[in-house]
Design an enzyme around this catalytic site. Structure first.
Site: not given
Length: 285
Positions: A53, A97, A120
């Site tokens: 990412k 994460q 997200d």
């Protein structure tokens, strides 16, 4: 019939070039999108994904940082880091994460992200907006799936779509996105009886359960579009999808490979959402 291969790597590459152009346009106005990722612990797969990412963000001209916290970090310390990033005006988007260590509540952490920086799309406020058709951040894998379908000019309206899996990360949100495009959607799960009968009538199949070989050639009608979100390593570390790719591609109209299908699009949509977050908070259309 030879299936059209939906090459997520190439589609993502093309999409990211467009994002790079938009980032340069923003920079001309004095703004650079910044993505901050919190990583707790030393899980190898998570570290690799977070690094991917970061590299992808930097390639399109964004600033990217990894806030790497020790495995033993307390929930309070994680929440304090989130508070800092929420209040930092230089940060456009935040993601945490997962999985997180046992001492840290994933739900509490996700609920603590500023919804305006939740790239997200997992904050309850953003999930709620998705389900009442308001503009919001959409979870990145479902968004990437829709972009794959769009890029391939696959007509969704009026089609019978079957989604295998009902997670909040993929199954449920992609079902909602397909509904928004006027598909008739059926969600299958571990308690579904006679899964084959649903699959055999589907024009579009999205499988997101992590069970290699779940969908075979006999399950797929000729010409169906098959999207494989499965991503399970075998004993040799090779990634396997839910779809028996080699045999299903003989009957499908279009199919995603694993790896190289949905995965690259997921990271691309993180960047897309980060760009949108920066534009929204700066009042730029």
């Amino acid at each position: 019939m030879v299936a059209k291969i939906l090459d997520g790597k190439q589609i993502a590459k093309d999409y990211r070039q467009g994002l790079k152009d938009q980032v340069e346009s923003l920079q001309a106005k004095g703004y650079t999108p910044k993505l901050s990722v919190i990583l707790v612990g030393n899980d190898g797969a998570s570290q690799s994904y977070v690094n991917s990412k970061k590299k992808a963000a930097e390639k399109v001209g964004m600033i990217s940082e990894i806030v790497h916290l020790d495995e033993s970090t307390s929930e309070e310390e994680v929440l304090n880091e989130l508070k800092r990033l929420n209040e930092d005006d230089s940060v456009s988007g935040i993601l945490v994460q997962v999985p997180l260590p046992d001492q840290v509540s994933e739900q509490k952490v996700l609920e603590s992200i500023n919804p305006a920086k939740d790239v997200d799309g997992f904050h309850p406020e953003n999930i709620g907006k998705l389900y009442i058709d308001q503009q919001t951040f959409v979870p990145c894998t479902p968004l990437g799936i829709m972009e794959l379908l769009n890029h391939a000019d696959i007509d969704i309206e009026g089609k019978d779509a079957v989604v295998i899996g009902r997670s909040h990360i993929v199954g449920q949100p992609v079902s909602k996105l397909l509904l928004q495009k006027n598909a008739s959607v059926t969600i299958l799960h571990s308690r579904t009886k006679d899964m084959h009968s649903y699959l055999k009538n589907a024009d579009i199949i999205v499988s997101a359960v992590g069970r290699p070989g779940l969908v075979t050639k006999e399950d797929v009608k000729e010409g169906a579009v098959v999207i494989d979100v499965g991503n399970t390593p075998d004993e040799n570390g090779k990634l396997k999808g839910d779809i028996e790719y080699d045999e299903v591609k003989e009957v499908a109209g279009a199919i995603t490979p694993v790896p190289g299908g949905v995965g690259p699009m997921t990271i691309t949509m993180v960047l897309n959402n980060t760009l949108i977050a920066e534009k929204m908070r700066r009042g730029i259309e």
